[in-house]
Design an enzyme around this catalytic site. Structure first.
Site, PDB file in Angstrom:
ATOM      1  CG  HIS A 113      21.456   6.568  10.205  1.00 45.53           C
ATOM      2  ND1 HIS A 113      21.520   5.196  10.145  1.00 45.53           N
ATOM      3  CD2 HIS A 113      21.495   6.883  11.527  1.00 45.53           C
ATOM      4  CE1 HIS A 113      21.581   4.698  11.368  1.00 45.53           C
ATOM      5  NE2 HIS A 113      21.568   5.697  12.229  1.00 45.53           N
ATOM      6  CE  LYS A 148     -11.952 -18.401  -6.958  1.00 42.11           C
ATOM      7  NZ  LYS A 148     -12.803 -19.117  -7.979  1.00 42.11           N
ATOM      8  CE  LYS A 154      -2.775  -0.423   3.327  1.00 44.59           C
ATOM      9  NZ  LYS A 154      -2.896   0.323   4.586  1.00 44.59           N
ATOM     10  CB  CYS A 167      24.651   4.385  12.899  1.00 49.07           C
ATOM     11  SG  CYS A 167      24.140   5.262  14.394  1.00 49.07           S
ATOM     12  N   PRO A 226     -12.379 -12.041  -2.262  1.00 46.40           N
ATOM     13  CG  PRO A 226     -10.307 -13.011  -1.800  1.00 46.40           C
ATOM     14  CD  PRO A 226     -11.403 -12.995  -2.826  1.00 46.40           C
ATOM     15  CG  ASP A 243       4.456   2.738   4.127  1.00 51.04           C
ATOM     16  OD1 ASP A 243       5.066   2.149   3.210  1.00 51.04           O
ATOM     17  OD2 ASP A 243       3.515   2.225   4.750  1.00 51.04           O
ATOM     18  CD  GLU A 278      21.137   4.692   6.620  1.00 45.69           C
ATOM     19  OE1 GLU A 278      22.199   5.322   6.423  1.00 45.69           O
ATOM     20  OE2 GLU A 278      20.888   4.115   7.699  1.00 45.69           O
TER      21      GLU A 278
HETATM   22  N1  GLN Z   1      23.586   1.587  19.259  1.00 44.99           N
HETATM   23  C1  GLN Z   1      24.340   2.690  18.788  1.00 44.99           C
HETATM   24  C2  GLN Z   1      23.997   3.975  19.535  1.00 44.99           C
HETATM   25  O1  GLN Z   1      22.980   4.055  20.152  1.00 44.99           O
HETATM   26  C3  GLN Z   1      24.187   2.872  17.299  1.00 44.99           C
HETATM   27  C4  GLN Z   1      22.825   3.302  16.911  1.00 44.99           C
HETATM   28  C5  GLN Z   1      22.519   3.055  15.446  1.00 44.99           C
HETATM   29  O2  GLN Z   1      23.221   2.304  14.790  1.00 44.99           O
HETATM   30  N2  GLN Z   1      21.452   3.657  14.931  1.00 44.99           N
HETATM   31  O3  GLN Z   1      24.744   4.926  19.489  1.00 44.99           O
END
Ligand code: GLN
Length: 528
Positions: free
Chosen positions: A498, A191, A16, A376, A194, A70, A500
């Site tokens: 991060h 089908k 979704k 991280c 559903p 999401d 990503e």
């Molecule tokens: N556990 C680690 C911290 O709290 C790394 C956290 C994570 O990888 N998002 O700093």
């Protein structure tokens, strides 16, 4: 403001979120500015305290909100930056209403689900829809995805709020899209029962779908569409066949072919525009090479690392390199399984389970000069590995993990923290990059802003020792180390932040781009 409400029937896990994001994309391709709200009917305030193995990745927004994955899909498909208000949960709704009750806002009245909770839901949707999510611009269209499946007790107040919105708004300002499953039976027949039942469940709540998106393993032909149309009372062209495709960024393309944009334009009284198709060329760029990257982690469940998976794909598409992922369980893999990979990645994580396997993978990458990307926890453990094996501090560890020489220590501002929800170092913080380093060459900027989610950091007490032994801290936020790298290695790079979460299909995150590029170049130059 026009609203597109997306509900789900039959079962969860039908895609979704991708359907919602794709609907947004086809409208964005027509020049509309689209925003999105996710409703999660659980009682948690946010996803921050939830187990990712059960609910998937905890996505982090720039304001530090820990939200449903999401919202990551919306950000990636729609190229916007959302905030905490775009994830509405039962927990938040009830908390607000109860706080107001205590203040005396409803003095004299009995506080009830209808109208108090439903009013709060409608107000929250309106506020979120009007948030600026792109350089001061306000959206034309707001997607509202209602999590869960129609019929769940938890989602009732939200669907009631939608029913009220339908009555209150002009007819052309709200469209209801219902996503269902059309299974194939043992005889190979599609089908529709559903779907009929889930539409019936929706009708009992006073809602009728305008459009049905039918998920199936087979293309839903005219015959089946006619049947769904007749039983569910939607025009045949408003029954959209949505089969599973190899790449999620193909979904909007498939929806175009099914004519969904025309149907939506009619319901919402939008003018018919010719879609822009540039985005598809970029995000579906053809592959001319292929690499294998090992992800060494605690959970072998892809949903937990969806942003990393997508970020690798974004970088791969940009470079024409298909990235195959080898998921390795940090607790049980054997280092032999790293023998033929082109790169190693250790993602974020918490706690002791699998730590030694992760450290072993990092050591393997460092010693064997295999490209390494640490994110991280993968950054913190790179520091631990270096302290143990280069500095010879055999008991080096993180304070999170136990006794020993704690080269990773709790952030000072966490000393007093006792609540676990929403209390980490979260969201956007600036990072200063050191000129002349790999970090700088990736970003080509002195100051960047990236998203965070952690409680621990490199222990300031040991930074000098680590540096003297050859660890390069190439990015910082004052005394706080934000990324590290090693010289004399093709690509050994790890970040406390991060990257990503900010990767977009047409704008890959620089660390991922550099990582995938090195994996590819190393592979073609010297097959190991
Ligand atoms: N556990 C680690 C911290 O709290 C790394 C956290 C994570 O990888 N998002 O700093």
């Amino acid at each position: 403001m026009k609203y597109i409400i997306i509900t789900g029937g039959v079962m969860s896990g039908l895609g979704k979120g991708i359907t919602s994001a794709s609907i947004g994309r086809i409208l964005k391709n027509r020049g509309y500015f689209v925003t999105a709200v996710k409703i999660d009917p659980y009682l948690n305030i946010d996803a921050g305290t939830m187990n990712p193995a059960q609910h998937g990745e905890v996505f982090v927004l720039s304001d530090g909100a820990e939200v449903d994955l999401d919202l990551g899909n919306y950000e990636r498909f729609l190229e916007i930056n959302l905030n905490a208000r775009h994830n509405i949960t039962t927990g938040k709704v009830y908390r607000n209403v109860i706080e107001r009750e205590r203040r005396g806002d409803f003095l004299g009245s009995t506080v009830q689900i209808i109208p108090h909770i439903t009013d709060e839901i409608k107000a929250s949707i309106r506020v979120a829809a009007l948030e600026e999510v792109n350089h001061g611009q306000q959206a034309d269209i707001c997607l509202v995805e209602v999590g869960g499946t129609v019929g769940d007790i938890e989602s009732m107040p939200f669907l009631e709020a939608v029913r009220q919105m339908r009555g209150e708004l002009p007819r052309h300002d709200l469209a209801l899209v219902h996503v269902t499953l059309v299974p194939v039976d043992t005889m190979g027949d599609l089908k529709t029962k559903p779907t009929q039942h889930s539409v019936k469940a929706l009708r009992e709540l006073g809602l009728a779908p305008d459009i049905i998106v039918a998920r199936s393993d087979q293309v839903i032909g005219l015959h089946t569409k006619k049947k769904i149309s007749a039983f569910c009372d939607v025009p045949q062209q408003a029954v959209i066949s949505a089969t599973t495709v190899p790449d999620i960024y193909q979904v909007p393309m498939e929806m175009e072919k099914e004519g969904l944009a025309d149907v939506l334009s009619e319901y919402l009284a939008l003018d018919r525009r010719v879609p822009e198709t540039d985005w598809y060329r970029v995000v579906m760029n053809e592959y001319t090479s292929r690499i294998t990257v090992a992800i060494v982690s605690k959970y072998g469940i892809e949903d937990v690392y969806i942003s990393i998976k997508e970020a690798l794909k974004h970088a791969g598409r940009a470079l024409g390199t298909e990235v195959q992922i080898r998921w390795l369980d940090a607790e049980s893999y054997d280092t032999h399984q790293l023998g033929d990979v082109d790169g190693i990645l250790v993602p974020g994580g918490f706690g002791n389970r699998g730590v030694e396997g992760k450290v072993a993978a990092i050591e393997y990458a460092r010693v064997n000069k295999v490209p390494y990307l640490g994110l991280c926890f993968g950054f913190q453990l790179a520091v631990v590995e270096f302290a143990r094996h280069v500095l010879g501090w055999t008991d080096a560890t993180s304070q999170e993990l136990g006794e020993g020489k704690q080269v990773i220590a709790i952030l000072p501002e966490q000393y007093e923290v006792s609540d676990l929800g929403g209390t980490m170092r979260l969201g956007n913080y600036p990072v200063t990059l050191v000129p002349g380093t790999l970090a700088y060459s990736l970003y080509r900027e002195e100051t960047i802003v990236e998203r965070h989610r952690h409680r621990y950091e490199v222990n300031p007490q040991f930074i000098r020792d680590l540096e003297q032994a050859g660890m390069i801290f190439s990015g910082n936020n004052g005394n706080r180390m934000e990324c590290c790298e090693l010289a004399d290695h093709p690509f050994f790079f790890a970040t406390q932040f991060h990257p990503e979460f900010r990767s977009r299909p047409a704008h890959p995150a620089p660390p991922f781009l550099g990582f995938v590029r090195t994996c590819r170049d190393q592979r073609t130059r010297a097959p190991r």
